[in-house]
Design an enzyme around this catalytic site. Structure first.
Site, short mmCIF file in Angstrom:
data_model
loop_
_atom_site.label_atom_id
_atom_site.label_comp_id
_atom_site.label_asym_id
_atom_site.label_seq_id
_atom_site.Cartn_x
_atom_site.Cartn_y
_atom_site.Cartn_z
N ARG A 260 1.38 -1.25 -0.46
CA ARG A 260 -0.07 -0.17 -0.17
C ARG A 260 0.82 1.09 0.15
NH1 ARG A 260 -3.16 -3.31 3.75
NH2 ARG A 260 -2.17 -2.54 5.17
N LYS B 114 -16.92 19.67 -1.53
CA LYS B 114 -16.29 18.72 -2.23
C LYS B 114 -17.22 17.88 -3.04
CE LYS B 114 -13.92 13.96 -2.37
NZ LYS B 114 -12.53 13.50 -2.55
P1 13P Z 1 -13.36 8.88 -6.19
O1 13P Z 1 -12.82 10.38 -6.43
O2 13P Z 1 -13.02 7.42 -6.50
O3 13P Z 1 -14.54 9.16 -6.02
O4 13P Z 1 -12.85 9.19 -3.79
C1 13P Z 1 -12.89 10.54 -3.65
C2 13P Z 1 -12.85 10.71 -2.29
O5 13P Z 1 -11.91 10.85 -2.09
C3 13P Z 1 -13.58 10.03 -1.89
O6 13P Z 1 -14.40 10.19 -0.68
#
Ligand code: 13P
Length: 335
Positions: free
Chosen positions: A44, A217
């Site tokens: 990881r 976000k």
């Molecule tokens: P994704 O862009 O793969 O959706 O992941 C963003 C993320 O931080 C989800 O919590």
């Protein structure tokens, strides 16, 4: 300008975006097993360190969201990971929620946990070098979902989280993710996302969160992945902008979209059009997990010693998204 506002701007200015590398160990294990790499702590870290030390970090990636395991690991050159990230000219952040659990009182909905002992954990992460944080609330669309209960309780948790994070001098990323799973229409996604985001801001204001010191976000406005009525990228961009214009207070400095299961190209193309039509004061950038890592991970899984090749793929993807954040991307640049 407050300190938090300047951190938020530093992360997102000039087309820079966020690398969401904060997959929990369970999620990272799924991602690694899908490409037949065994999910050990070393592997990881190996993959993540390759990304964090790629040259594209300096030019394109303003912030990296880490997971608890990674922020405490050391790089192969014996640097702390937040130090490696800051040496590359980027800023380290940390996912601080402890995951979405079944919401009591509602079938098939989830509430994000992690508020207990959060202040103490935040102080620890700050000392480890984190300057921003992430908490994700998750909502699914169906005839009766998201329920009022889910919308209220997740907004409340996001606001309590944000207030604690700002108290500890870090920038909270507020992530209310309306999932694309299902056969719902783009109109339903628009309506539900508007309701979810409005409720989040109502709670953030009650909890006295400084809106100039957060990053939102959100998901883009899409038809469900099982819907027969998919919409064009142009429509995605226009609906997404309209939704955010009507639900996000103008103090918020920046919006960084999640990719949420879109392909790499879709996520880039949609972001490019959002910026092409952006007539708001918000910076519109990216905070992608899968849409920044997928191809790089697949390539790396075939030869985990090919650092240069993996970085080249990641650098390209980051560059494409940064161009999209400036509305300067086109399909031809992909080749
Ligand atoms: P994704 O862009 O793969 O959706 O992941 C963003 C993320 O931080 C989800 O919590």
């Amino acid at each position: 300008m407050t300190e938090l506002n300047s951190i938020a701007l530093k992360i997102l200015q000039n087309g820079k975006g966020i690398l969401a590398a904060d997959e929990s160990t369970a999620t990272m294990t799924k991602r690694l097993e899908a490409v037949k790499v065994s999910s050990t702590a070393e592997n990881r870290l190996l993959f993540r360190e390759i990304l964090f030390s790629a040259s594209g970090m300096t030019e394109f990636i303003g912030g990296v969201i880490l997971y608890d395991e990674t922020i405490k690991q050391e790089s192969s050159k014996k640097n702390r990971i937040p130090e490696l990230i800051s040496n590359m000219g980027s800023i380290a952040g940390i996912k601080v929620d402890t995951g979405a659990k079944k919401l009591a009182g509602s079938e098939n909905e989830r509430i994000t946990e992690g508020l207990d002992g959060l202040r103490e954990r935040l102080n620890e992460y700050y000392k480890l070098g984190a300057k921003f944080t992430k908490w994700r609330g998750v909502y699914n669309i169906s005839k009766s979902h998201p329920s009022k209960l889910s919308i209220h309780s997740n907004a409340h948790a996001l606001a309590r989280y944000s207030s604690l994070v700002q108290e500890c001098n870090m920038v909270p990323i507020v992530e209310p993710e309306v999932l694309m799973d299902g056969d719902h229409s783009a109109k339903e996604c628009y309506e539900k996302t508007s309701e979810v985001i409005k409720k989040c801001f109502e709670e953030l204001i009650i909890h006295k969160v400084d809106l100039k010191g957060i990053i939102l976000k959100p998901n883009m406005i899409l038809a469900g992945n099982k819907s027969k009525n998919q919409i064009s990228s142009e429509q995605v961009a226009k609906l997404t902008l309209e939704c955010l214009k009507n639900s996000v207070p103008s103090e918020v400095p920046g919006i960084a979209f999640l990719s949420g299961g879109q392909s790499e190209i879709e996520a880039t193309e949609n972001l490019n059009l959002i910026n092409k039509y952006n007539d708001t004061s918000f910076i519109m950038s990216y905070s992608y997990g899968r849409a920044l890592q997928q191809t790089a991970l697949k390539f790396w899984s075939k030869d985990i010693n090919n650092i240069e090749g993996t970085q080249k793929i990641f650098n390209h993807r980051a560059k494409m998204n940064t161009l999209a954040a400036k509305a300067k991307w086109s399909k031809e640049l992909e080749n």
